[in-house]
Write an enzyme that holds these catalytic residues in place. Structure first.
Site, PDB file in Angstrom:
ATOM      1  N   VAL A   1      -5.172  22.640 -28.929  1.00  0.00           N
ATOM      2  CA  VAL A   1      -5.394  21.188 -28.887  1.00  0.00           C
ATOM      3  C   VAL A   1      -4.209  20.408 -28.335  1.00  0.00           C
ATOM      4  O   VAL A   1      -4.376  19.572 -27.452  1.00  0.00           O
ATOM      5  CB  VAL A   1      -5.767  20.655 -30.287  1.00  0.00           C
ATOM      6  CG1 VAL A   1      -5.799  19.139 -30.298  1.00  0.00           C
ATOM      7  CG2 VAL A   1      -7.112  21.214 -30.707  1.00  0.00           C
TER       8      VAL A   1
ATOM      9  N   LYS B   1     -10.866  19.206 -26.558  1.00  0.00           N
ATOM     10  CA  LYS B   1      -9.941  19.016 -27.679  1.00  0.00           C
ATOM     11  C   LYS B   1     -10.508  18.031 -28.696  1.00  0.00           C
ATOM     12  O   LYS B   1     -10.339  18.203 -29.906  1.00  0.00           O
ATOM     13  CB  LYS B   1      -8.597  18.534 -27.154  1.00  0.00           C
ATOM     14  CG  LYS B   1      -7.901  19.564 -26.273  1.00  0.00           C
ATOM     15  CD  LYS B   1      -6.681  19.005 -25.563  1.00  0.00           C
ATOM     16  CE  LYS B   1      -6.009  20.047 -24.687  1.00  0.00           C
ATOM     17  NZ  LYS B   1      -4.858  19.518 -23.928  1.00  0.00           N
TER      18      LYS B   1
ATOM     19  N   LYS C   1      -9.247  26.244 -25.744  1.00  0.00           N
ATOM     20  CA  LYS C   1      -9.955  25.034 -26.175  1.00  0.00           C
ATOM     21  C   LYS C   1     -11.389  24.989 -25.690  1.00  0.00           C
ATOM     22  O   LYS C   1     -12.284  24.561 -26.419  1.00  0.00           O
ATOM     23  CB  LYS C   1      -9.200  23.802 -25.697  1.00  0.00           C
ATOM     24  CG  LYS C   1      -8.908  23.797 -24.210  1.00  0.00           C
ATOM     25  CD  LYS C   1      -7.996  22.666 -23.809  1.00  0.00           C
ATOM     26  CE  LYS C   1      -7.533  22.810 -22.364  1.00  0.00           C
ATOM     27  NZ  LYS C   1      -6.564  23.901 -22.190  1.00  0.00           N
TER      28      LYS C   1
ATOM     29  N   GLY D   1       4.452  19.696 -10.688  1.00  0.00           N
ATOM     30  CA  GLY D   1       3.847  20.782 -11.451  1.00  0.00           C
ATOM     31  C   GLY D   1       3.089  20.345 -12.680  1.00  0.00           C
ATOM     32  O   GLY D   1       2.628  21.187 -13.456  1.00  0.00           O
TER      33      GLY D   1
ATOM     34  N   ILE E   1       2.561  20.612 -30.690  1.00  0.00           N
ATOM     35  CA  ILE E   1       2.428  19.650 -31.788  1.00  0.00           C
ATOM     36  C   ILE E   1       1.639  20.269 -32.940  1.00  0.00           C
ATOM     37  O   ILE E   1       0.489  20.655 -32.753  1.00  0.00           O
ATOM     38  CB  ILE E   1       1.722  18.370 -31.318  1.00  0.00           C
ATOM     39  CG1 ILE E   1       2.444  17.756 -30.124  1.00  0.00           C
ATOM     40  CG2 ILE E   1       1.626  17.366 -32.460  1.00  0.00           C
ATOM     41  CD1 ILE E   1       1.698  16.602 -29.484  1.00  0.00           C
TER      42      ILE E   1
ATOM     43  N   ARG F   1      -4.954  41.028 -15.156  1.00  0.00           N
ATOM     44  CA  ARG F   1      -5.826  41.298 -14.014  1.00  0.00           C
ATOM     45  C   ARG F   1      -5.072  42.003 -12.887  1.00  0.00           C
ATOM     46  O   ARG F   1      -5.653  42.791 -12.139  1.00  0.00           O
ATOM     47  CB  ARG F   1      -6.427  39.996 -13.485  1.00  0.00           C
ATOM     48  CG  ARG F   1      -7.514  39.422 -14.385  1.00  0.00           C
ATOM     49  CD  ARG F   1      -8.131  38.182 -13.766  1.00  0.00           C
ATOM     50  NE  ARG F   1      -7.150  37.105 -13.622  1.00  0.00           N
ATOM     51  CZ  ARG F   1      -7.432  35.929 -13.061  1.00  0.00           C
ATOM     52  NH1 ARG F   1      -8.639  35.699 -12.572  1.00  0.00           N
ATOM     53  NH2 ARG F   1      -6.499  34.990 -12.980  1.00  0.00           N
ATOM     54  N   ARG F   2      -3.779  41.698 -12.739  1.00  0.00           N
ATOM     55  CA  ARG F   2      -2.987  42.279 -11.646  1.00  0.00           C
ATOM     56  C   ARG F   2      -1.836  43.114 -12.238  1.00  0.00           C
ATOM     57  O   ARG F   2      -0.741  42.595 -12.474  1.00  0.00           O
ATOM     58  CB  ARG F   2      -2.442  41.174 -10.750  1.00  0.00           C
ATOM     59  CG  ARG F   2      -3.539  40.356 -10.074  1.00  0.00           C
ATOM     60  CD  ARG F   2      -2.957  39.405  -9.024  1.00  0.00           C
ATOM     61  NE  ARG F   2      -2.050  38.431  -9.622  1.00  0.00           N
ATOM     62  CZ  ARG F   2      -2.447  37.283 -10.175  1.00  0.00           C
ATOM     63  NH1 ARG F   2      -3.743  36.982 -10.211  1.00  0.00           N
ATOM     64  NH2 ARG F   2      -1.569  36.441 -10.690  1.00  0.00           N
TER      65      ARG F   2
END
Length: 442
Positions: A134, A207, A107, A189, A138, A48-49
């Protein structure tokens, strides 16, 4: 022998995950080529940028015209990591129509429109892979639809959101309240500025829909998944859980009903015994517990989010799709032959842990027990809470005359259990239902 003409890859999105995909494609180019049997070349990156500096990516590859990129006739694989419903849905469909296979981490889109996307992939003879949708790094989707293809899966239960697991683990280990734990997750975060999708269970529900569809060979949409968030979980709930030898997790649970004629899918907080493997999953990690007829119990564990872990799953799909491209084959598509109905939450058989604030007077326990009996729900245990214990009704009383009663039920339908709770709220002797939580994993 290695083919010299490279397979061309278009990347849609270059955020946390997309930039890692591009980095790994560049730094591991020789290894990827050896594993695939041909070089892979990043042919374009839609963003987009375009003015933003993207380390390691040739600016000449960057474009804002994602539609034109996926329509290019020389693109072999489109990797979609932009998320959301639109324009991702249109771009994926367009890519398939123009002869490109697709690897996605989306998802929300797959939970909502997976059937239509699979149909488009089949119509145009292309692959649609989405391991990263999901549980991050893993390996889960491929084991479910390939390694366990000869088995009958009965239940899939897991922690599929790292943000919520971090928050609940912090509440459990430190005694912190929900908001305090959320603030720490945000500072580190782990939580977005708007954590609604995580803490209200929307992310986990998407999920769960994908997992249920694959596990039970049945189309399960996001709307079919019962969803409850975890914002009402308190430190007091964790204290009660510890008294039972349990902890609390936000679980995605997909299972066959007892008669095997339907399936259920749900997301909600639940108490699970400390002896259960999922109870030991700490921090922002994910884990999924699978129960099947032949293999028995399996658990898949690891980092469920983040740029590098998610990119690892994307690259695994990319290698598989590129191999298929070279051999002229396609991998497994949608398997929905069972077409089992999805039963409502009321049909789920579970247990409840209920904490009641009740009046300090004789006969309270008898009234409460009568309500349970009238709804066909059997009581397993009654526990007391408070500073001073009364001698009559096995109800605990604090110094202000407030009484607290904790009831744990035997297994019953969720409809009967929720009906019991509503009836308890109407009793004059019940001042409030302090908390209600399901008990799973026993």
């Amino acid at each position: 022998m290695m083919r010299t003409r490279p397979l061309k890859v278009a990347l849609l999105g270059c955020g946390v995950v997309g930039s890692e995909v591009a980095r790994i494609m560049t730094t591991h180019a020789d290894d990827l080529a050896a594993r695939i049997g041909a070089p892979v070349e990043l042919a374009g990156v839609a963003v987009r940028r375009p003015s933003k500096v993207r380390q390691g990516i040739d600016p000449a590859l960057v474009t804002t015209d994602a539609t034109a990129l996926v329509k290019r006739g020389d693109i072999d694989v489109v990797v979609e990591v932009i998320g959301g419903i639109e324009p991702a849905r249109t771009l994926i469909t367009t890519a398939l129509e123009h002869g490109a296979s697709v690897v996605s981490a989306n998802k929300a889109l797959l939970a909502q429109d997976g059937a239509a996307l699979h149909a488009a992939a089949e119509e145009h003879g292309q692959d649609l892979y989405y391991e990263a949708a999901v549980a991050g790094a893993i390996p889960l989707i491929r084991p479910l639809r390939e390694s366990l293809a000869g088995d009958k899966i009965n239940r899939v239960m897991g922690i599929v959101n790292g943000t919520t697991n971090f928050i609940l683990d912090k509440m459990d280990s430190t005694g912190a309240g929900y908001q305090e734990a959320l603030d720490e997750a945000t500072a580190l975060g782990y939580a977005e500025a708007d954590p609604t999708a995580d803490v209200e269970g929307f992310d986990a529900a998407a999920k769960a829909a994908i997992l249920a569809g694959i596990a039970f060979h049945t189309r399960v949409r996001l709307d079919d998944v019962h969803r409850e968030g975890m914002t009402e979980v308190t430190a007091a709930d964790f204290a009660s859980a510890k008294e039972m030898g349990c902890t609390i997790k936000l679980l995605a649970i997909c299972e066959r009903t007892a008669d095997g004629q339907s399936v259920t899918a749900r997301v909600h907080p639940a108490m699970i015994p400390l002896s259960h493997p999922l109870a030991s999953v700490r921090g922002a990690y994910n884990a999924v517990f699978v129960e099947s007829d032949a293999a028995g119990q399996l658990m898949f564990y690891g980092p469920g989010a983040g740029g590098s872990p998610t990119a690892s799953a994307v690259l695994g799909d990319l290698v598989a799709v590129c191999r298929n491209r070279l051999s002229g084959a396609t991998g497994p598509g949608e398997s929905a032959y069972a077409a089992l109905p999805v039963s409502p939450m009321g049909d789920v058989v579970t247990r409840y842990h209920i904490s009641l604030d009740v009046a300090d007077k004789p006969g309270v326990l008898a009234q409460v027990a009568t309500v349970f009996a009238e709804h066909g729900v059997s009581i397993d245990t009654v526990r007391q809470q408070g500073r001073n214990q009364s001698s009559g009704d096995a109800v605990a009383v604090d110094q202000d005359g407030e009484a607290s009663l904790v009831v744990v039920t035997h297994r019953a339908s969720d409809a009967a259990l929720s009906g019991t709770v509503e009836a308890l709220r109407k009793l004059d002797t019940v001042r409030g239902v302090a908390s209600m939580m399901r008990v799973e994993g026993e």
